[in-house]
Design a protein around this motif. Structure first.
Motif, PDB file in Angstrom:
ATOM      1  N   LEU A 103       0.826  -1.210   0.000  1.00  0.00           N
ATOM      2  CA  LEU A 103       0.000   0.000   0.000  1.00  0.00           C
ATOM      3  C   LEU A 103       0.862   1.262   0.000  1.00  0.00           C
ATOM      4  CD1 LEU A 103      -2.749  -1.151   2.493  1.00  0.00           C
ATOM      5  CD2 LEU A 103      -3.068  -0.686   0.062  1.00  0.00           C
ATOM      6  N   GLU A 104       1.996   1.201   0.656  1.00  0.00           N
ATOM      7  CA  GLU A 104       2.911   2.342   0.635  1.00  0.00           C
ATOM      8  C   GLU A 104       3.478   2.544  -0.768  1.00  0.00           C
ATOM      9  OE1 GLU A 104       6.766   4.119   3.090  1.00  0.00           O
ATOM     10  OE2 GLU A 104       5.930   2.163   3.623  1.00  0.00           O
ATOM     11  N   ALA A 105       3.824   1.427  -1.442  1.00  0.00           N
ATOM     12  CA  ALA A 105       4.337   1.514  -2.810  1.00  0.00           C
ATOM     13  C   ALA A 105       3.277   2.053  -3.766  1.00  0.00           C
ATOM     14  CB  ALA A 105       4.816   0.143  -3.280  1.00  0.00           C
ATOM     15  N   GLU A 106       2.006   1.749  -3.497  1.00  0.00           N
ATOM     16  CA  GLU A 106       0.904   2.219  -4.344  1.00  0.00           C
ATOM     17  C   GLU A 106       0.512   3.664  -4.054  1.00  0.00           C
ATOM     18  OE1 GLU A 106      -1.406  -2.120  -4.812  1.00  0.00           O
ATOM     19  OE2 GLU A 106      -2.262  -0.513  -3.592  1.00  0.00           O
ATOM     20  N   GLY A 107       0.981   4.200  -2.936  1.00  0.00           N
ATOM     21  CA  GLY A 107       0.647   5.576  -2.594  1.00  0.00           C
ATOM     22  C   GLY A 107      -0.559   5.732  -1.693  1.00  0.00           C
ATOM     23  N   PHE A 108      -1.055   4.628  -1.154  1.00  0.00           N
ATOM     24  CA  PHE A 108      -2.208   4.709  -0.246  1.00  0.00           C
ATOM     25  C   PHE A 108      -1.783   4.919   1.206  1.00  0.00           C
ATOM     26  CE2 PHE A 108      -4.270   2.665  -3.851  1.00  0.00           C
ATOM     27  CZ  PHE A 108      -5.498   3.282  -3.875  1.00  0.00           C
ATOM     28  N   ALA A 109      -0.512   4.709   1.473  1.00  0.00           N
ATOM     29  CA  ALA A 109      -0.004   4.860   2.839  1.00  0.00           C
ATOM     30  C   ALA A 109       1.423   5.404   2.785  1.00  0.00           C
ATOM     31  CB  ALA A 109      -0.041   3.521   3.575  1.00  0.00           C
ATOM     32  N   TRP A 110       1.894   5.898   3.928  1.00  0.00           N
ATOM     33  CA  TRP A 110       3.279   6.345   4.045  1.00  0.00           C
ATOM     34  C   TRP A 110       3.772   5.986   5.440  1.00  0.00           C
ATOM     35  CZ3 TRP A 110       4.532  10.033   7.782  1.00  0.00           C
ATOM     36  CH2 TRP A 110       3.444  10.732   8.349  1.00  0.00           C
ATOM     37  N   SER A 111       5.067   5.861   5.580  1.00  0.00           N
ATOM     38  CA  SER A 111       5.615   5.482   6.878  1.00  0.00           C
ATOM     39  C   SER A 111       6.766   6.396   7.264  1.00  0.00           C
ATOM     40  CB  SER A 111       6.092   4.025   6.855  1.00  0.00           C
ATOM     41  OG  SER A 111       7.166   3.871   5.950  1.00  0.00           O
ATOM     42  N   ARG A 112       6.995   6.472   8.563  1.00  0.00           N
ATOM     43  CA  ARG A 112       8.104   7.250   9.086  1.00  0.00           C
ATOM     44  C   ARG A 112       8.796   6.409  10.145  1.00  0.00           C
ATOM     45  NH1 ARG A 112       5.560  11.995  10.725  1.00  0.00           N
ATOM     46  NH2 ARG A 112       5.464  11.311  12.887  1.00  0.00           N
ATOM     47  N   PRO A 113      10.131   6.326  10.104  1.00  0.00           N
ATOM     48  CA  PRO A 113      10.853   5.504  11.082  1.00  0.00           C
ATOM     49  C   PRO A 113      10.487   5.861  12.514  1.00  0.00           C
ATOM     50  CG  PRO A 113      12.333   6.248   9.342  1.00  0.00           C
ATOM     51  CD  PRO A 113      11.032   6.957   9.130  1.00  0.00           C
ATOM     52  N   TYR A 114      10.240   4.833  13.311  1.00  0.00           N
ATOM     53  CA  TYR A 114       9.916   4.949  14.732  1.00  0.00           C
ATOM     54  C   TYR A 114       8.547   5.603  14.998  1.00  0.00           C
ATOM     55  CZ  TYR A 114      14.959   4.296  14.618  1.00  0.00           C
ATOM     56  OH  TYR A 114      16.215   3.833  14.336  1.00  0.00           O
ATOM     57  N   ALA A 115       7.819   5.931  13.938  1.00  0.00           N
ATOM     58  CA  ALA A 115       6.497   6.548  14.127  1.00  0.00           C
ATOM     59  C   ALA A 115       5.385   5.627  13.663  1.00  0.00           C
ATOM     60  CB  ALA A 115       6.414   7.876  13.399  1.00  0.00           C
ATOM     61  N   GLY A 116       5.629   4.850  12.596  1.00  0.00           N
ATOM     62  CA  GLY A 116       4.625   3.922  12.109  1.00  0.00           C
ATOM     63  C   GLY A 116       4.186   4.220  10.688  1.00  0.00           C
ATOM     64  N   THR A 117       3.073   3.597  10.303  1.00  0.00           N
ATOM     65  CA  THR A 117       2.501   3.738   8.960  1.00  0.00           C
ATOM     66  C   THR A 117       1.175   4.482   9.064  1.00  0.00           C
ATOM     67  OG1 THR A 117       3.530   1.661   8.259  1.00  0.00           O
ATOM     68  CG2 THR A 117       1.738   2.499   6.907  1.00  0.00           C
ATOM     69  N   PHE A 118       0.959   5.383   8.118  1.00  0.00           N
ATOM     70  CA  PHE A 118      -0.217   6.252   8.170  1.00  0.00           C
ATOM     71  C   PHE A 118      -0.938   6.264   6.818  1.00  0.00           C
ATOM     72  CE2 PHE A 118       2.966   7.639  11.112  1.00  0.00           C
ATOM     73  CZ  PHE A 118       2.280   7.949  12.270  1.00  0.00           C
ATOM     74  N   VAL A 119      -2.236   6.540   6.835  1.00  0.00           N
ATOM     75  CA  VAL A 119      -3.022   6.672   5.607  1.00  0.00           C
ATOM     76  C   VAL A 119      -2.575   7.937   4.870  1.00  0.00           C
ATOM     77  CG1 VAL A 119      -5.331   6.940   4.617  1.00  0.00           C
ATOM     78  CG2 VAL A 119      -4.984   5.493   6.641  1.00  0.00           C
ATOM     79  N   ALA A 120      -2.322   7.798   3.595  1.00  0.00           N
ATOM     80  CA  ALA A 120      -1.904   8.945   2.786  1.00  0.00           C
ATOM     81  C   ALA A 120      -3.083   9.867   2.525  1.00  0.00           C
ATOM     82  CB  ALA A 120      -1.307   8.470   1.467  1.00  0.00           C
ATOM     83  N   GLU A 121      -2.776  11.069   2.110  1.00  0.00           N
ATOM     84  CA  GLU A 121      -3.805  12.032   1.724  1.00  0.00           C
ATOM     85  C   GLU A 121      -3.747  12.238   0.223  1.00  0.00           C
ATOM     86  OE1 GLU A 121      -5.222  16.664   2.525  1.00  0.00           O
ATOM     87  OE2 GLU A 121      -3.454  15.838   3.525  1.00  0.00           O
ATOM     88  N   LEU A 122      -4.885  12.147  -0.435  1.00  0.00           N
ATOM     89  CA  LEU A 122      -4.955  12.379  -1.877  1.00  0.00           C
ATOM     90  C   LEU A 122      -5.131  13.880  -2.106  1.00  0.00           C
ATOM     91  CD1 LEU A 122      -5.103  10.848  -4.631  1.00  0.00           C
ATOM     92  CD2 LEU A 122      -7.575  11.038  -4.441  1.00  0.00           C
ATOM     93  N   THR A 123      -4.105  14.511  -2.649  1.00  0.00           N
ATOM     94  CA  THR A 123      -4.161  15.959  -2.848  1.00  0.00           C
ATOM     95  C   THR A 123      -4.963  16.306  -4.092  1.00  0.00           C
ATOM     96  OG1 THR A 123      -2.170  16.057  -4.227  1.00  0.00           O
ATOM     97  CG2 THR A 123      -1.854  16.122  -1.833  1.00  0.00           C
ATOM     98  N   GLU A 124      -5.340  17.572  -4.203  1.00  0.00           N
ATOM     99  CA  GLU A 124      -6.061  18.039  -5.382  1.00  0.00           C
ATOM    100  C   GLU A 124      -5.196  17.871  -6.635  1.00  0.00           C
ATOM    101  OE1 GLU A 124      -9.257  19.109  -5.862  1.00  0.00           O
ATOM    102  OE2 GLU A 124      -9.515  18.351  -3.837  1.00  0.00           O
ATOM    103  N   ALA A 125      -3.885  18.094  -6.492  1.00  0.00           N
ATOM    104  CA  ALA A 125      -2.977  17.931  -7.634  1.00  0.00           C
ATOM    105  C   ALA A 125      -2.942  16.470  -8.078  1.00  0.00           C
ATOM    106  CB  ALA A 125      -1.577  18.417  -7.272  1.00  0.00           C
ATOM    107  N   ASP A 126      -2.905  15.551  -7.101  1.00  0.00           N
ATOM    108  CA  ASP A 126      -2.929  14.117  -7.425  1.00  0.00           C
ATOM    109  C   ASP A 126      -4.220  13.757  -8.152  1.00  0.00           C
ATOM    110  OD1 ASP A 126      -0.501  13.673  -6.162  1.00  0.00           O
ATOM    111  OD2 ASP A 126      -1.437  13.156  -4.245  1.00  0.00           O
ATOM    112  N   ALA A 127      -5.343  14.252  -7.639  1.00  0.00           N
ATOM    113  CA  ALA A 127      -6.643  13.944  -8.230  1.00  0.00           C
ATOM    114  C   ALA A 127      -6.725  14.460  -9.664  1.00  0.00           C
ATOM    115  CB  ALA A 127      -7.760  14.552  -7.388  1.00  0.00           C
ATOM    116  N   ALA A 128      -6.265  15.684  -9.885  1.00  0.00           N
ATOM    117  CA  ALA A 128      -6.301  16.258 -11.233  1.00  0.00           C
ATOM    118  C   ALA A 128      -5.444  15.441 -12.194  1.00  0.00           C
ATOM    119  CB  ALA A 128      -5.825  17.709 -11.186  1.00  0.00           C
TER     120      ALA A 128
END
Length: 227
Positions: free
Chosen positions: A55-80
């Motif tokens: 999911l991180e590779a697909e862009g649906f999630a992102w991770s940060r060391p020692y913080a965990g994995t989080f749901v990504a945000e779809l920006t207006e630029a991404d949507a366009a």
């Protein structure tokens, strides 16, 4: 842990989490923990860990060391960007499908259209996103191009995310447009199939842009329906 533990493959777990992200079960910025997800889907942490990497590779999630994995945000630029790419690829696939589709594929598209129209009439709007995604996936398969099918299928997941909340009025119109697309495929009319899919996407894009205009009283319970 549920009796379903280990029955789901990492791919199935990935699909389940992705679907929940698209449907808004997990909100942008929300932390996705392995334990919570394992309990939710009745699996061990191993397939969850692999699913989160995908999911991180697909862009649906992102991770940060020692913080965990989080749901990504779809920006207006991404949507366009996604909508513009969709407007180029799907009409190409529809034109090819008009010439290459099998009777079985045409029958499946008609069946999905009927199911979608029934769901609209009966108010079962929670089923529309899945039915719509499947319609466009079968349409891509009918193009006869493996590469085009793969590209459109991957794109469809993000497109479903873009349209996770849409104007209620698009539900009925969208499935009527699907019916017209099926008729063009049945007639073997590639030009008309391309034109109808182009128009279909344009209508959906317009609805999305209207939806995106800030509303002083946002409708939190807006109907979920991907065009």
């Amino acid at each position: 842990m549920s009796s379903n533990t280990q029955r789901m493959t990492p791919q199935q777990v990935c699909r389940a989490i992705r679907d929940d992200i698209i449907r808004g079960v997990f909100a942008p910025g929300q932390r996705l923990t392995e334990d919570t997800l394992a309990d939710r889907y009745g699996v061990s942490r191993v397939p969850v860990r692999e699913a989160l990497r995908t999911l991180e590779a697909e862009g649906f999630a992102w991770s940060r060391p020692y913080a965990g994995t989080f749901v990504a945000e779809l920006t207006e630029a991404d949507a366009a960007d996604l909508l513009e790419i969709r407007a180029l690829l799907e009409p190409l696939g529809a034109g090819r499908a008009a010439l290459r589709r099998s009777q079985e594929q045409l029958g499946r598209l008609k069946e999905l259209t009927a199911l979608g129209q029934d769901a609209v009439r009966e108010g079962r709007l929670d089923e529309l996103t899945r039915l719509n995604s499947r319609f466009h996936q079968v349409l891509a398969e009918a193009s006869g191009s493996t590469l085009l099918n793969q590209l459109i299928t991957q794109l469809s997941w993000k497109i479903a995310w873009v349209y996770a909340v849409e104007l209620p009025r698009r539900a009925q119109d969208s499935w009527q447009e699907h019916e017209g697309i099926c008729a063009a495929l049945e007639a073997g009319d590639a030009d008309r199939a391309r034109a109808l899919v182009t128009e279909h996407i344009a209508h959906a894009t317009s609805a999305y842009r209207l939806r995106s205009v800030p509303d002083p009283a946002p409708q939190q319970d807006a109907l979920r329906q991907e065009a």
